[in-house]
Write a protein that holds these residues in place. Structure first.
Motif, PDB file in Angstrom:
ATOM      1  N   ARG A  52       0.842  -1.207   0.000  1.00  0.00           N
ATOM      2  CA  ARG A  52       0.000   0.000   0.000  1.00  0.00           C
ATOM      3  C   ARG A  52       0.871   1.249   0.000  1.00  0.00           C
ATOM      4  N   MET A  53       1.929   1.254   0.806  1.00  0.00           N
ATOM      5  CA  MET A  53       2.829   2.402   0.856  1.00  0.00           C
ATOM      6  C   MET A  53       3.567   2.574  -0.472  1.00  0.00           C
ATOM      7  N   GLU A  54       3.969   1.469  -1.086  1.00  0.00           N
ATOM      8  CA  GLU A  54       4.619   1.549  -2.399  1.00  0.00           C
ATOM      9  C   GLU A  54       3.652   2.121  -3.436  1.00  0.00           C
ATOM     10  N   THR A  55       2.373   1.761  -3.330  1.00  0.00           N
ATOM     11  CA  THR A  55       1.365   2.289  -4.251  1.00  0.00           C
ATOM     12  C   THR A  55       1.225   3.793  -4.071  1.00  0.00           C
ATOM     13  N   ILE A  56       1.197   4.244  -2.829  1.00  0.00           N
ATOM     14  CA  ILE A  56       1.078   5.684  -2.540  1.00  0.00           C
ATOM     15  C   ILE A  56       2.310   6.422  -3.071  1.00  0.00           C
ATOM     16  N   GLU A  57       3.499   5.873  -2.840  1.00  0.00           N
ATOM     17  CA  GLU A  57       4.724   6.512  -3.335  1.00  0.00           C
ATOM     18  C   GLU A  57       4.728   6.604  -4.860  1.00  0.00           C
ATOM     19  N   LEU A  58       4.295   5.542  -5.523  1.00  0.00           N
ATOM     20  CA  LEU A  58       4.246   5.553  -6.983  1.00  0.00           C
ATOM     21  C   LEU A  58       3.209   6.560  -7.474  1.00  0.00           C
ATOM     22  N   ALA A  59       2.081   6.659  -6.799  1.00  0.00           N
ATOM     23  CA  ALA A  59       1.055   7.642  -7.180  1.00  0.00           C
ATOM     24  C   ALA A  59       1.606   9.068  -7.057  1.00  0.00           C
ATOM     25  N   HIS A  60       2.364   9.330  -5.997  1.00  0.00           N
ATOM     26  CA  HIS A  60       2.995  10.653  -5.842  1.00  0.00           C
ATOM     27  C   HIS A  60       4.003  10.904  -6.956  1.00  0.00           C
ATOM     28  N   GLU A  61       4.769   9.885  -7.295  1.00  0.00           N
ATOM     29  CA  GLU A  61       5.754  10.020  -8.368  1.00  0.00           C
ATOM     30  C   GLU A  61       5.059  10.359  -9.684  1.00  0.00           C
ATOM     31  N   VAL A  62       3.966   9.652  -9.985  1.00  0.00           N
ATOM     32  CA  VAL A  62       3.221   9.920 -11.221  1.00  0.00           C
ATOM     33  C   VAL A  62       2.658  11.338 -11.188  1.00  0.00           C
TER      34      VAL A  62
END
Length: 120
Positions: A52-62
């Motif tokens: 879930r945290m990796e998903t949030i980090e990737l969403a911020h990156e995008v």
């Protein structure tokens, strides 16, 4: 002898065929013979939270990279950068056992919107 209410409801449902075709019918319960592992739920929870945290980090990156990418001047470079983001998203989504992840970017739509904004 008095039949408990829940037993009657189950029996009537069985007779009406409401349980016919239920997935797993007639098969053993999976992992029933597996040895109990203390803390299995904690490991599963930690794995879910990490993803879930990796998903949030990737969403911020995008979110951070998208405006910069779309501001590019050369279309094939913009397309390549968008496809690179999609590759990261696909890789992340396939690593999830829960099937959760981010939606892929619609590269063609983003390129069309970008050219429409550049003409204005």
């Amino acid at each position: 002898m008095h039949e408990p209410w829940i037993e009657r409801v189950i029996r009537e449902a069985q007779q009406a065929g409401r349980f016919d075709g239920v997935e797993g019918t007639g098969k053993p319960i999976p992992d029933l013979d597996r040895q109990y592992e203390p803390g299995w739920w904690a490991r599963k929870w930690a794995h879910r939270e990490r993803h879930r945290m990796e998903t949030i980090e990737l969403a911020h990156e995008v979110d951070n990279d998208l405006p910069r990418i779309l501001a590019g001047t050369v279309e094939h470079e913009v397309r390549a950068a968008l496809e690179s983001l999609n590759t990261k998203i696909k890789k992340h989504n396939t690593s999830s056992s829960a099937g959760e992840g981010l939606p892929l970017l619609d590269v063609e739509r983003l390129l069309l919107e970008r050219t429409g904004r550049q003409r204005s």
